[in-house]
Scaffold this active site. Structure first.
Site, PDB file in Angstrom:
ATOM      1  N   ASP A 183       1.934   4.852  -7.754  1.00 46.37           N
ATOM      2  CA  ASP A 183       1.937   5.487  -6.439  1.00 46.37           C
ATOM      3  C   ASP A 183       3.115   6.454  -6.370  1.00 46.37           C
ATOM      4  OD1 ASP A 183       1.781   6.218  -3.814  1.00 46.37           O
ATOM      5  OD2 ASP A 183       1.780   4.175  -3.010  1.00 46.37           O
ATOM      6  N   HIS A 185       3.623   8.379  -3.817  1.00 46.93           N
ATOM      7  CA  HIS A 185       4.052   8.241  -2.421  1.00 46.93           C
ATOM      8  C   HIS A 185       4.451   9.569  -1.788  1.00 46.93           C
ATOM      9  CE1 HIS A 185       5.608   5.536   0.851  1.00 46.93           C
ATOM     10  NE2 HIS A 185       4.674   4.764   0.322  1.00 46.93           N
ATOM     11  N   GLU A 209      -1.447   8.014  -7.584  1.00 49.39           N
ATOM     12  CA  GLU A 209      -1.752   8.094  -6.158  1.00 49.39           C
ATOM     13  C   GLU A 209      -0.810   9.047  -5.444  1.00 49.39           C
ATOM     14  OE1 GLU A 209      -1.534   5.030  -2.355  1.00 49.39           O
ATOM     15  OE2 GLU A 209      -2.146   4.273  -4.324  1.00 49.39           O
ATOM     16  N   GLU A 236      -4.610   7.995   1.953  1.00 49.18           N
ATOM     17  CA  GLU A 236      -4.101   7.099   2.990  1.00 49.18           C
ATOM     18  C   GLU A 236      -3.624   7.854   4.226  1.00 49.18           C
ATOM     19  OE1 GLU A 236       0.259   5.613   2.177  1.00 49.18           O
ATOM     20  OE2 GLU A 236      -0.795   5.792   0.270  1.00 49.18           O
ATOM     21  N   ASP A 258      -7.956   4.620   4.678  1.00 48.92           N
ATOM     22  CA  ASP A 258      -7.436   3.366   5.216  1.00 48.92           C
ATOM     23  C   ASP A 258      -8.253   3.010   6.443  1.00 48.92           C
ATOM     24  OD1 ASP A 258      -5.875   1.456   6.725  1.00 48.92           O
ATOM     25  OD2 ASP A 258      -4.167   1.979   5.452  1.00 48.92           O
ATOM     26  N   HIS A 285      -7.279   2.058   0.931  1.00 53.23           N
ATOM     27  CA  HIS A 285      -5.861   1.769   1.104  1.00 53.23           C
ATOM     28  C   HIS A 285      -5.708   0.600   2.064  1.00 53.23           C
ATOM     29  CE1 HIS A 285      -1.886   2.623   3.141  1.00 53.23           C
ATOM     30  NE2 HIS A 285      -1.526   2.827   1.892  1.00 53.23           N
TER      31      HIS A 285
END
Length: 382
Positions: A183, A185, A209, A236, A258, A285
């Site tokens: 991830d 992020h 990700e 997400e 999500d 997510h």
């Protein structure tokens, strides 16, 4: 049947539960958790509640249209999360009314079990390797970890080497028949992501990700996609089919809506169908609470293009609480050899301990993500 009441509960460590009651005694649960902004989402849920009270809860699609669109200003994380929590609760009511799990109402199950992955934390390669080995021993065949901590816009060779060392350690721990995902992020700039991603290719991550921030998608996301053979995942921080269309066109391999943010079960099922037309897989997510996971699973068992499901059992965010808290029967989340069996209970398939939720909400929470800064004092992406 008519909706009589909408309640919300801020439940530690960082969750926002939604409860919708009816005049026939059937009630439904949803989760509108918006990490770091759950109080704001809570206010939005109550702002929308007037559109539901007194109305038939089984008109789910009509309610989704009105909740999402009647305020003129649409979309975004706060409104979409509020709609998501209410939508999940309405589907829960519908499933309980008809005596079937929600996925049965979405066309019936397309699989008998779904693969799940666990989160591991840590910065030191030995630490993440030990955590990955623990998850492997617990039966999980896939894990996810952060690619890096605070990352400078164009970081040093040493920073690149640290990421590669962590990834290599986890690959060794998981073995050739296990998987790991990284991830990013949104902490990496596009040039930084393009620098490091090709060097990760020999380790064969399941996916990377959010290599760039969603506001840089799709125009810079495509640059990363075209720079690597590693599957790229994102989603997400996207909240609708409209948001997902450009990143699907940019060539992502895995969509990650999500269910607590992207309009609930109704919209996530539509996002899954849209992704399917692009030959894109779904990995919802969900580092959140038990209701969000239960809602994700209903989508997982109805959508044919699901790859794997995130879940928060043991995640480092859940200090003082656990995914299995507030469930009357936690066995619905009994993961066996890295798989979750199809839930067969009515509605979302979980029975929430309402008394436990009310007690926890008495404590509440004010969860916030950390604020990071670069060495020069400027803001850094967390």
């Amino acid at each position: 049947m008519r909706v009589t009441r909408v309640e919300t509960f801020l439940v530690p460590p960082r969750w926002l539960f939604v409860h919708v009651s009816t005049d026939e005694g059937v009630s439904g649960w949803g989760e509108a958790t918006l990490e770091g902004r759950s109080h704001t989402a809570q206010a939005a849920v109550h702002d929308l509640a007037d559109l539901l009270v007194g109305r038939d809860p089984l008109r789910i699609e009509d309610h989704w249209q009105v909740l999402s669109k009647s305020g003129f200003y649409r979309g975004g994380p706060v409104l979409s999360s509020a709609v998501a929590g209410l939508d999940q609760a309405l589907w829960d009511i519908a499933g309980k009314t008809y005596g079937v799990p929600v996925h049965q109402l979405l066309g019936g199950p397309v699989r008998d079990r779904v693969r799940v992955y666990s989160w591991i934390g840590g910065d030191d390669p030995a630490e993440v390797a030990d955590s990955a080995a623990e998850q492997r021993a617990a039966g999980f065949t896939a894990v996810k970890l952060n690619a890096a901590g605070r990352t400078s816009p164009l970081d040093t060779t040493a920073a690149v080497d640290r990421t590669l060392a962590r990834a290599a350690a986890v690959r060794d721990a998981m073995g050739p028949d296990g998987d790991f995902a990284l991830d990013f992020h949104g902490r990496f700039t596009t040039p930084m992501a393009r620098r490091i991603v090709p060097e990760l290719e020999p380790l064969r991550p399941l996916f990377i990700e959010e290599p760039v921030l969603p506001e840089h998608s799709p125009h810079r996301l495509r640059d990363v996609v075209e720079a690597t053979t590693i599957p790229v995942a994102t989603g997400e921080r996207l909240y609708s089919r409209t948001d997902f269309l450009p990143v699907l066109q940019a060539g992502i391999a895995v969509a990650q809506p999500d269910v607590a943010h992207a309009g609930g079960i109704s919209e996530c099922r539509r996002i899954a169908a849209l992704a399917e037309t692009f030959d894109v897989l779904l990995a919802p997510h969900c580092p959140l609470g038990p209701i969000a996971l239960a809602a994700c699973l209903q989508v997982d068992f109805a959508a044919p293009n699901v790859l794997i499901q995130e879940q928060s059992l043991g995640i480092h965010y859940n200090t003082g609480a656990d995914l299995l808290d507030h469930l009357v029967d936690p066995s619905v989340f009994a993961f066996t050899d890295g798989w979750c069996a199809r839930p067969t209970g009515p509605g979302l398939g979980v029975q929430i301990d309402e008394a436990a939720v009310r007690r926890a909400a008495g404590t509440g929470h004010r969860w916030r993500g950390p604020v990071w800064r670069h060495p020069d004092g400027s803001f850094a992406e967390w």
